[in-house]
Scaffold this motif. Structure first.
Motif, PDB file in Angstrom:
ATOM      1  N   LEU A  13       0.830  -1.206   0.000  1.00  0.00           N
ATOM      2  CA  LEU A  13       0.000   0.000   0.000  1.00  0.00           C
ATOM      3  C   LEU A  13       0.862   1.252   0.000  1.00  0.00           C
ATOM      4  CD1 LEU A  13      -3.071   0.910   0.318  1.00  0.00           C
ATOM      5  CD2 LEU A  13      -2.388   1.424   2.646  1.00  0.00           C
ATOM      6  N   HIS A  14       1.894   1.262   0.796  1.00  0.00           N
ATOM      7  CA  HIS A  14       2.803   2.403   0.875  1.00  0.00           C
ATOM      8  C   HIS A  14       3.474   2.630  -0.481  1.00  0.00           C
ATOM      9  CE1 HIS A  14       6.055   4.427   3.636  1.00  0.00           C
ATOM     10  NE2 HIS A  14       5.896   5.102   2.523  1.00  0.00           N
ATOM     11  N   GLY A  15       3.920   1.559  -1.105  1.00  0.00           N
ATOM     12  CA  GLY A  15       4.540   1.669  -2.424  1.00  0.00           C
ATOM     13  C   GLY A  15       3.577   2.198  -3.467  1.00  0.00           C
ATOM     14  N   PHE A  16       2.349   1.710  -3.429  1.00  0.00           N
ATOM     15  CA  PHE A  16       1.337   2.190  -4.369  1.00  0.00           C
ATOM     16  C   PHE A  16       1.063   3.675  -4.145  1.00  0.00           C
ATOM     17  CE2 PHE A  16      -2.983   3.276  -5.526  1.00  0.00           C
ATOM     18  CZ  PHE A  16      -3.022   2.870  -6.856  1.00  0.00           C
ATOM     19  N   PHE A  17       0.897   4.063  -2.891  1.00  0.00           N
ATOM     20  CA  PHE A  17       0.614   5.463  -2.562  1.00  0.00           C
ATOM     21  C   PHE A  17       1.710   6.376  -3.104  1.00  0.00           C
ATOM     22  CE2 PHE A  17       0.832   9.182   0.218  1.00  0.00           C
ATOM     23  CZ  PHE A  17      -0.493   9.600   0.232  1.00  0.00           C
ATOM     24  N   ASN A  18       2.965   6.035  -2.825  1.00  0.00           N
ATOM     25  CA  ASN A  18       4.084   6.863  -3.279  1.00  0.00           C
ATOM     26  C   ASN A  18       4.223   6.841  -4.801  1.00  0.00           C
ATOM     27  OD1 ASN A  18       4.611   7.263  -0.571  1.00  0.00           O
ATOM     28  ND2 ASN A  18       6.603   6.288  -0.580  1.00  0.00           N
ATOM     29  N   GLY A  19       4.141   5.659  -5.393  1.00  0.00           N
ATOM     30  CA  GLY A  19       4.294   5.538  -6.841  1.00  0.00           C
ATOM     31  C   GLY A  19       3.190   6.230  -7.605  1.00  0.00           C
ATOM     32  N   PHE A  20       1.964   6.064  -7.148  1.00  0.00           N
ATOM     33  CA  PHE A  20       0.822   6.705  -7.801  1.00  0.00           C
ATOM     34  C   PHE A  20       0.975   8.222  -7.772  1.00  0.00           C
ATOM     35  CE2 PHE A  20      -3.585   8.335  -7.734  1.00  0.00           C
ATOM     36  CZ  PHE A  20      -4.050   7.791  -8.911  1.00  0.00           C
ATOM     37  N   GLY A  21       1.420   8.744  -6.648  1.00  0.00           N
ATOM     38  CA  GLY A  21       1.620  10.197  -6.533  1.00  0.00           C
ATOM     39  C   GLY A  21       2.644  10.719  -7.525  1.00  0.00           C
ATOM     40  N   LEU A  22       3.724   9.991  -7.697  1.00  0.00           N
ATOM     41  CA  LEU A  22       4.758  10.420  -8.651  1.00  0.00           C
ATOM     42  C   LEU A  22       4.267  10.338 -10.089  1.00  0.00           C
ATOM     43  CD1 LEU A  22       8.039   8.945  -7.175  1.00  0.00           C
ATOM     44  CD2 LEU A  22       7.441  11.333  -7.437  1.00  0.00           C
ATOM     45  N   VAL A  23       3.564   9.270 -10.407  1.00  0.00           N
ATOM     46  CA  VAL A  23       3.067   9.101 -11.779  1.00  0.00           C
ATOM     47  C   VAL A  23       2.026  10.177 -12.103  1.00  0.00           C
ATOM     48  CG1 VAL A  23       1.779   7.564 -13.324  1.00  0.00           C
ATOM     49  CG2 VAL A  23       3.640   6.651 -11.915  1.00  0.00           C
ATOM     50  N   VAL A  24       1.101  10.403 -11.217  1.00  0.00           N
ATOM     51  CA  VAL A  24       0.074  11.436 -11.450  1.00  0.00           C
ATOM     52  C   VAL A  24       0.717  12.801 -11.561  1.00  0.00           C
ATOM     53  CG1 VAL A  24      -1.902  12.618 -10.415  1.00  0.00           C
ATOM     54  CG2 VAL A  24      -1.814  10.134 -10.458  1.00  0.00           C
ATOM     55  N   ALA A  25       1.692  13.089 -10.714  1.00  0.00           N
ATOM     56  CA  ALA A  25       2.372  14.383 -10.786  1.00  0.00           C
ATOM     57  C   ALA A  25       3.028  14.571 -12.143  1.00  0.00           C
ATOM     58  CB  ALA A  25       3.412  14.506  -9.681  1.00  0.00           C
ATOM     59  N   ALA A  26       3.619  13.508 -12.681  1.00  0.00           N
ATOM     60  CA  ALA A  26       4.247  13.602 -14.007  1.00  0.00           C
ATOM     61  C   ALA A  26       3.204  13.791 -15.100  1.00  0.00           C
ATOM     62  CB  ALA A  26       5.084  12.349 -14.282  1.00  0.00           C
ATOM     63  N   LEU A  27       2.066  13.135 -14.958  1.00  0.00           N
ATOM     64  CA  LEU A  27       1.025  13.229 -15.987  1.00  0.00           C
ATOM     65  C   LEU A  27       0.325  14.580 -16.019  1.00  0.00           C
ATOM     66  CD1 LEU A  27      -0.616   9.693 -15.682  1.00  0.00           C
ATOM     67  CD2 LEU A  27       0.904  10.531 -17.489  1.00  0.00           C
ATOM     68  N   VAL A  28       0.198  15.210 -14.874  1.00  0.00           N
ATOM     69  CA  VAL A  28      -0.511  16.496 -14.826  1.00  0.00           C
ATOM     70  C   VAL A  28       0.445  17.669 -14.627  1.00  0.00           C
ATOM     71  CG1 VAL A  28      -2.655  15.461 -13.994  1.00  0.00           C
ATOM     72  CG2 VAL A  28      -1.016  16.352 -12.346  1.00  0.00           C
ATOM     73  N   ALA A  29       1.728  17.397 -14.794  1.00  0.00           N
ATOM     74  CA  ALA A  29       2.743  18.445 -14.583  1.00  0.00           C
ATOM     75  C   ALA A  29       2.535  19.623 -15.500  1.00  0.00           C
ATOM     76  CB  ALA A  29       4.139  17.850 -14.805  1.00  0.00           C
ATOM     77  N   ARG A  30       2.795  20.788 -14.950  1.00  0.00           N
ATOM     78  CA  ARG A  30       2.738  22.027 -15.735  1.00  0.00           C
ATOM     79  C   ARG A  30       4.055  22.239 -16.455  1.00  0.00           C
ATOM     80  NH1 ARG A  30       1.568  25.580 -10.869  1.00  0.00           N
ATOM     81  NH2 ARG A  30       1.204  23.725  -9.698  1.00  0.00           N
ATOM     82  N   GLY A  31       3.976  22.788 -17.639  1.00  0.00           N
ATOM     83  CA  GLY A  31       5.203  23.162 -18.325  1.00  0.00           C
ATOM     84  C   GLY A  31       5.577  22.313 -19.426  1.00  0.00           C
TER      85      GLY A  31
END
Length: 136
Positions: free
Chosen positions: A118-136
């Motif tokens: 669960l911890h791995g999913f939480f951290n990984g999902f956050g990084l992937v979503v941040a990359a997908l919705v990143a500005r710039g």
């Protein structure tokens, strides 16, 4: 599942309430495709290595040492230690809620492996979503 929903809901509310405050453990707000190797290494570290280390220390060793004081004490104390170890202020509500949920998961399953997942999913999902919705 409840831990993920609660943690993401608190994080969403927190971002709306303190949107002008810098996120201490924030990820870059832009995507740089020329740095995909560094991003992948960061993803591995944050979604694989960190959960194994942190869960082994808190929900493994810490929980085991505190369990004689009672399940509730073991859950709460390890959640607080988990939160303080992150060294952040703005994200305290999210990390504390996640720590309590992970502690409850440890108590109900008797294992740290679901906590690591669960911890791995939480951290990984956050990084992937941040990359997908990143500005710039």
């Amino acid at each position: 599942m409840a831990t993920l929903v609660a943690s993401y809901a608190i994080s969403y509310l927190e971002a709306g309430l303190v949107s002008d405050a810098g996120r201490e453990q924030g990820v870059p707000e832009f995507w740089d495709p020329t740095r995909i190797g560094a991003w992948a290494a960061n993803l591995f570290a944050i979604a694989v290595f960190v959960p194994i280390f942190e869960e082994s220390l808190t929900r493994g060793l810490g929980y085991h040492l505190l369990e004689p004081l009672g399940t509730r004490a073991a859950i709460v104390v390890t959640a607080v230690a988990f939160t303080l170890a992150h060294g952040v202020i703005v994200d305290i509500p999210v990390i504390l809620a996640t720590g309590i949920g992970l502690g409850y998961m440890r108590a109900s399953t008797g294992s740290i492996y679901p906590c690591i997942a669960l911890h791995g999913f939480f951290n990984g999902f956050g990084l992937v979503v941040a990359a997908l919705v990143a500005r710039g």
